[in-house]
Motif scaffolding. Sequence first.
Motif, short mmCIF file in Angstrom:
data_model
loop_
_atom_site.label_atom_id
_atom_site.label_comp_id
_atom_site.label_asym_id
_atom_site.label_seq_id
_atom_site.Cartn_x
_atom_site.Cartn_y
_atom_site.Cartn_z
N LEU A 1 0.98 -1.49 0.15
CA LEU A 1 0.13 0.10 0.00
C LEU A 1 0.67 1.25 0.29
N ILE A 2 0.79 2.15 -1.06
CA ILE A 2 1.85 3.25 -1.23
C ILE A 2 0.33 4.44 -0.30
N ILE A 3 0.95 5.48 0.09
CA ILE A 3 0.50 6.68 0.10
C ILE A 3 0.90 7.47 -0.12
N ASN A 4 0.99 8.25 -0.37
CA ASN A 4 1.20 9.57 -0.61
C ASN A 4 0.67 10.98 0.24
N SER A 5 1.76 11.50 0.59
CA SER A 5 0.41 13.01 1.54
C SER A 5 1.36 14.25 1.15
N THR A 6 0.47 15.05 1.54
CA THR A 6 1.23 16.62 1.33
C THR A 6 1.28 16.80 3.06
N GLY A 7 0.69 15.91 3.65
CA GLY A 7 1.00 16.08 5.52
C GLY A 7 -0.33 16.67 6.47
N LYS A 8 -0.93 16.86 4.90
CA LYS A 8 -2.44 18.19 5.09
C LYS A 8 -3.51 17.24 5.14
N LEU A 9 -4.58 17.21 5.66
CA LEU A 9 -5.90 16.44 5.08
C LEU A 9 -6.84 17.93 4.41
N TYR A 10 -7.88 17.24 3.90
CA TYR A 10 -8.91 18.11 3.24
C TYR A 10 -10.01 17.87 4.15
N ALA A 11 -11.53 18.46 3.47
CA ALA A 11 -12.66 19.30 4.39
C ALA A 11 -13.23 17.65 3.32
N PRO A 12 -13.68 16.77 4.05
CA PRO A 12 -14.44 16.23 3.64
C PRO A 12 -15.64 16.66 2.20
N THR A 13 -16.68 15.88 1.79
CA THR A 13 -17.34 16.42 1.26
C THR A 13 -18.59 15.61 1.12
N ASN A 14 -17.89 13.86 2.25
CA ASN A 14 -19.15 13.16 2.44
C ASN A 14 -19.11 12.88 3.84
N ASN A 15 -19.97 12.36 4.90
CA ASN A 15 -19.96 11.91 5.93
C ASN A 15 -18.86 10.44 6.30
N LEU A 16 -17.65 10.70 7.58
CA LEU A 16 -17.11 9.90 6.81
C LEU A 16 -17.71 8.51 7.74
N ASP A 17 -17.53 7.40 7.25
CA ASP A 17 -17.79 5.90 7.06
C ASP A 17 -17.38 5.13 8.19
N CYS A 18 -17.17 5.22 9.41
CA CYS A 18 -16.54 4.01 10.58
C CYS A 18 -16.70 2.38 10.55
N GLY A 19 -17.89 2.29 9.74
CA GLY A 19 -18.55 1.22 9.27
C GLY A 19 -18.91 0.66 10.84
N ASN A 20 -17.76 -0.60 11.50
CA ASN A 20 -18.33 -1.58 12.75
C ASN A 20 -17.12 -1.14 13.71
N SER A 21 -16.19 -0.28 13.07
CA SER A 21 -14.77 -0.03 13.56
C SER A 21 -14.29 1.26 14.77
N GLY A 22 -14.51 0.71 16.42
CA GLY A 22 -14.39 1.41 17.14
C GLY A 22 -13.10 2.51 17.00
N THR A 23 -12.21 1.79 16.85
CA THR A 23 -10.75 2.03 16.79
C THR A 23 -10.57 3.75 15.23
N THR A 24 -11.07 2.99 13.87
CA THR A 24 -10.86 4.33 13.29
C THR A 24 -12.01 5.34 13.69
N MET A 25 -13.11 4.81 14.33
CA MET A 25 -14.41 6.33 15.10
C MET A 25 -13.08 7.40 16.11
N ARG A 26 -12.80 6.23 17.05
CA ARG A 26 -12.08 6.88 17.82
C ARG A 26 -11.23 7.65 17.62
N PHE A 27 -10.08 7.51 16.89
CA PHE A 27 -8.71 7.64 16.87
C PHE A 27 -9.05 9.12 15.60
N MET A 28 -9.97 8.94 14.65
CA MET A 28 -10.09 9.96 13.64
C MET A 28 -10.87 11.03 14.41
N ALA A 29 -11.43 10.56 15.82
CA ALA A 29 -12.20 12.33 16.27
C ALA A 29 -10.83 12.59 16.92
N GLY A 30 -9.53 12.00 17.53
CA GLY A 30 -8.81 12.37 17.64
C GLY A 30 -8.13 13.63 16.76
#
Length: 423
Positions: free
Chosen positions: A70-99
Amino acid sequence: MKKFVEKTKRGLKGQIIIPADKSISHRAVILASLAEGKSIIKNFSQGQDPQSTLKICQTLGINAEFKDDLIINSTGKLYAPTNNLDCGNSGTTMRFMAGILAGQNFKSTLIGDKSLSKRPMKRVIEPLTLMGAEITSDNFHAPLNIKGKKLHSIDYISKLASAQVKSCILLAGLNCDGKTSFTEPYVSRNHTERMLNFMEADISIAGTTVTIQKSKLHPQKIEICGDISSAAYFIVAGLIVPNSELILTNVGLNPTRTGIIEVVKQMGGNIEILDLRNVSGEEVGDIKITYSELKACTIKGEIIPKLIDELPVIAVLATQAKGTTIIKDAQDLRNKESDRIKAIVAELKKIGADIEETSDGFVINGKTNLKGGCEVETYHDHRLAMSLYIAGLICKEPICINGFEWVNISFPEFEQLCNKLLS
Ligand code: S3P
């Protein structure tokens, strides 16, 4: 999906490679997204949970593609999403992303499936609010509406030993001026700390306190080891199915995750670690297991966070240990993908186990000949599905597991690997 499992006439034999660690996969894709430049992630998990995290990072503008790795290319910045962010069943995803999202300069909404929308988010909303975050929710449940803003550092003392809460605060602290510290009662899994260190963040650890300062992350090549929480099903199967002798290779052996190995040793199980090595800042080794006569033990206190996800399959193990096994101090098991105390007690009782629920764990009398011959439920919980499958291998009559497809959350390769050891 219904899955029928019947008693195996022979032991589990041979060698399998354990697929990628779910916890480390989440961290690898998130931290690579925050590091400016190109990161290479080898052996990213195929489980649905880490795939949810990957998709969210892509929605936040991160360029990610699978070549062999898996190759990730990043500018080091995140950009405003146009959709809701779907964590599915994953508590780890929701809690990490909230931070992370709480400290961005845009709004976002984290959503999850039915089960995730019932899980407690107060544990992250409360400390993030102390850092100045603005998060609205339905009584501390998803969806989480986050109005990103500049956060300030805190020294937070948590009542819970939780790697998800700890990581949430460390990820928020990574973007704050000043030092942020997080103290927990016992050390929970420390993959976030290790990977932040590997990516050259300014992080230090003293006892159960971790301190982080605003840092620039450096992209790396990260190789993800096998998941001991997945290996746990085959460790237990190897110990309880007569005539078994098997080797699990490439298993992560970070001491904050190896509670199950300590327990197996205490129960008198035949388990050996071979070829201990270091991969991307994590201990890795191969595990040899042979069928064993087991004795009961008590599991409580400091060891609980080191085996929290293994407790359902440890309950199966304890049905085959002579004496009374007591599990306590595990009340947070009620807040996982299902109420795992209620669920495992109810389902193991159906197949003939002598097990009783307590407020913070369960008590099991063994050794019991499991009778099976019934349907069991997974409660939409991958760890229930796999624990019951392993129990099915020693039940006198076949069992039918309803909702077996939930295994895909963490371990889509589970049945294929099990069949390999059984053929
Ligand atoms: C995880 C931490 C644990 C564990 C979960 C994954 C992680 O949760 O149960 O499956 O990757 O940090 P808690 O930290 O909430 O106990």
